[in-house]
Design a protein around this motif. Structure first.
Motif, PDB file in Angstrom:
ATOM      1  N   TRP A   1       1.346  -1.500  -0.377  1.00 41.64           N
ATOM      2  CA  TRP A   1       0.297   0.145  -0.114  1.00 41.64           C
ATOM      3  C   TRP A   1       1.093   0.805   0.206  1.00 41.64           C
ATOM      4  CZ3 TRP A   1      -4.958   1.243  -0.078  1.00 41.64           C
ATOM      5  CH2 TRP A   1      -6.046  -0.158  -0.577  1.00 41.64           C
ATOM      6  N   HIS A   2       1.788   1.385   0.712  1.00 36.18           N
ATOM      7  CA  HIS A   2       2.790   2.098   0.766  1.00 36.18           C
ATOM      8  C   HIS A   2       3.110   3.028  -1.073  1.00 36.18           C
ATOM      9  CE1 HIS A   2       3.284   1.687   5.905  1.00 36.18           C
ATOM     10  NE2 HIS A   2       2.099   2.494   4.998  1.00 36.18           N
TER      11      HIS A   2
ATOM     12  N   SER B   1      -6.083   3.915  -4.529  1.00 33.36           N
ATOM     13  CA  SER B   1      -4.191   5.337  -5.324  1.00 33.36           C
ATOM     14  C   SER B   1      -5.078   5.972  -6.335  1.00 33.36           C
ATOM     15  CB  SER B   1      -3.969   4.925  -5.516  1.00 33.36           C
ATOM     16  OG  SER B   1      -4.282   4.295  -7.084  1.00 33.36           O
ATOM     17  N   LYS B   2      -5.819   5.984  -7.314  1.00 35.63           N
ATOM     18  CA  LYS B   2      -6.595   6.601  -8.621  1.00 35.63           C
ATOM     19  C   LYS B   2      -7.557   7.545  -7.969  1.00 35.63           C
ATOM     20  CE  LYS B   2      -3.652   5.675 -11.299  1.00 35.63           C
ATOM     21  NZ  LYS B   2      -3.175   6.610 -12.236  1.00 35.63           N
ATOM     22  N   GLY B   3      -8.505   7.081  -6.645  1.00 35.48           N
ATOM     23  CA  GLY B   3      -9.245   8.018  -6.287  1.00 35.48           C
ATOM     24  C   GLY B   3      -8.343   9.501  -5.672  1.00 35.48           C
ATOM     25  N   ALA B   4      -7.558   8.973  -5.049  1.00 29.62           N
ATOM     26  CA  ALA B   4      -6.926   9.855  -4.545  1.00 29.62           C
ATOM     27  C   ALA B   4      -6.749  11.258  -5.238  1.00 29.62           C
ATOM     28  CB  ALA B   4      -5.812   9.722  -3.604  1.00 29.62           C
ATOM     29  N   VAL B   5      -5.949  10.817  -6.363  1.00 28.96           N
ATOM     30  CA  VAL B   5      -5.299  11.361  -8.033  1.00 28.96           C
ATOM     31  C   VAL B   5      -6.626  12.336  -7.916  1.00 28.96           C
ATOM     32  CG1 VAL B   5      -4.815  10.771  -9.961  1.00 28.96           C
ATOM     33  CG2 VAL B   5      -3.663   9.742  -8.401  1.00 28.96           C
ATOM     34  N   LEU B   6      -7.661  11.042  -8.453  1.00 32.32           N
ATOM     35  CA  LEU B   6      -9.118  12.831  -8.839  1.00 32.32           C
ATOM     36  C   LEU B   6      -9.184  14.281  -7.700  1.00 32.32           C
ATOM     37  CD1 LEU B   6     -11.560  13.336 -10.317  1.00 32.32           C
ATOM     38  CD2 LEU B   6     -12.691  11.676  -9.401  1.00 32.32           C
TER      39      LEU B   6
END
Length: 263
Positions: free
Chosen positions: A105-106, A161-166
């Motif tokens: 995860w990290h 990770s991609k939700g964080a990018v959005l």
């Protein structure tokens, strides 16, 4: 610009661009397209040997803050200005929340999210300077994913990770709009890239797995790297001067369409 309108074939003429992860897949397609449309392009990659011809190939790992700073500053100095950043470097991950360790995860979040933060942090001084000289021509574009907005099985870490990018895209767009810096992202569906190729190679039945991925998209085929690159080029281009805080889906209809089963 001619009387007929802008020349989109050379709409990046005189602009400096950085593309991370630009030595393969979507990133290489973006770098080549921006180059062909007149940009001076720097590719930042852990292994830049596959970068398209005619670009400045720089070795940099987005998890290394010093390397990112050096590469971004080198590109800006070489080009005289930096107008466009395409943050594309990223890795995939497979499994449910039970299948990946804390270390994994990290690692994935460090590359897919914090890597974009590092690139933006060091690019911002150059982008602010360019925005003062070339209004409407300065942008950051992130490669996000359909995984940010649709629940996909076996993709918990990657989706997070991609939700964080959005969310990062929207926050940055708000932070920098008054500085003349536009921030957007593209959300590809399953794209025919080297990572998907490796994923298929590990499947028990690669042909069946590919068919399942193709059937998941309403168009019945995988998205091409060139199609994603075209969307990124639009968002980064002066033609999109009024577009910021936007997530552009390039997913064969996967996000929005609900087709009845074929009969």
């Amino acid at each position: 610009m001619s009387a007929a309108g802008p020349d989109f074939a050379r709409d990046f003429e005189g602009l400096g661009a950085v593309v991370t992860g630009g030595a393969s897949g979507i990133g290489a397609a973006v770098a080549a397209l921006l180059r062909d449309r007149g940009a001076r392009v720097a590719v930042l990659d852990r292994d830049p040997s596959g970068a398209p011809d005619g670009v400045l190939a720089l070795k940099a790992d987005v998890t290394d803050d010093d390397a990112v700073r050096t590469a971004v500053d080198t590109a800006a100095a070489e080009f005289g200005a930096l107008h466009t950043v395409v943050s594309n470097a990223g890795v995939g991950a497979v499994g449910t929340v039970a299948d990946n360790s804390d270390d994994e995860w990290h690692r994935v979040l460090d590359i897919n999210v914090t890597g974009m933060v590092r690139v933006a942090r060091h690019a911002l001084p150059h982008l602010r300077a360019a925005a003062a000289e070339r209004p409407g021509c300065v942008s950051v574009t992130h490669t996000c994913s359909i995984a940010a907005t649709a629940g996909l099985p076996g993709r918990a870490l990657y989706s997070a990770s991609k939700g964080a990018v959005l969310s990062l895209t929207l926050a940055m767009a708000a932070d920098h709009v008054r500085e003349g810096i536009r921030v957007n992202c593209v959300n590809p569906g399953t794209a025919d890239t080297p990572w998907i190729g490796r994923l298929l190679d590990r499947a028990d039945d690669p042909a069946a797995e590919r068919a399942a991925l193709e059937a998941r998209q309403p168009t019945g085929r995988l998205v091409t790297a060139a199609e994603v690159a075209a969307a990124i080029a639009y968002l980064a281009s002066p033609a999109a001067a009024a577009v910021t805080g936007t997530a552009l889906a390039v997913d064969g209809g996967m996000q929005g369409l609900r087709l009845r089963p074929a009969t």
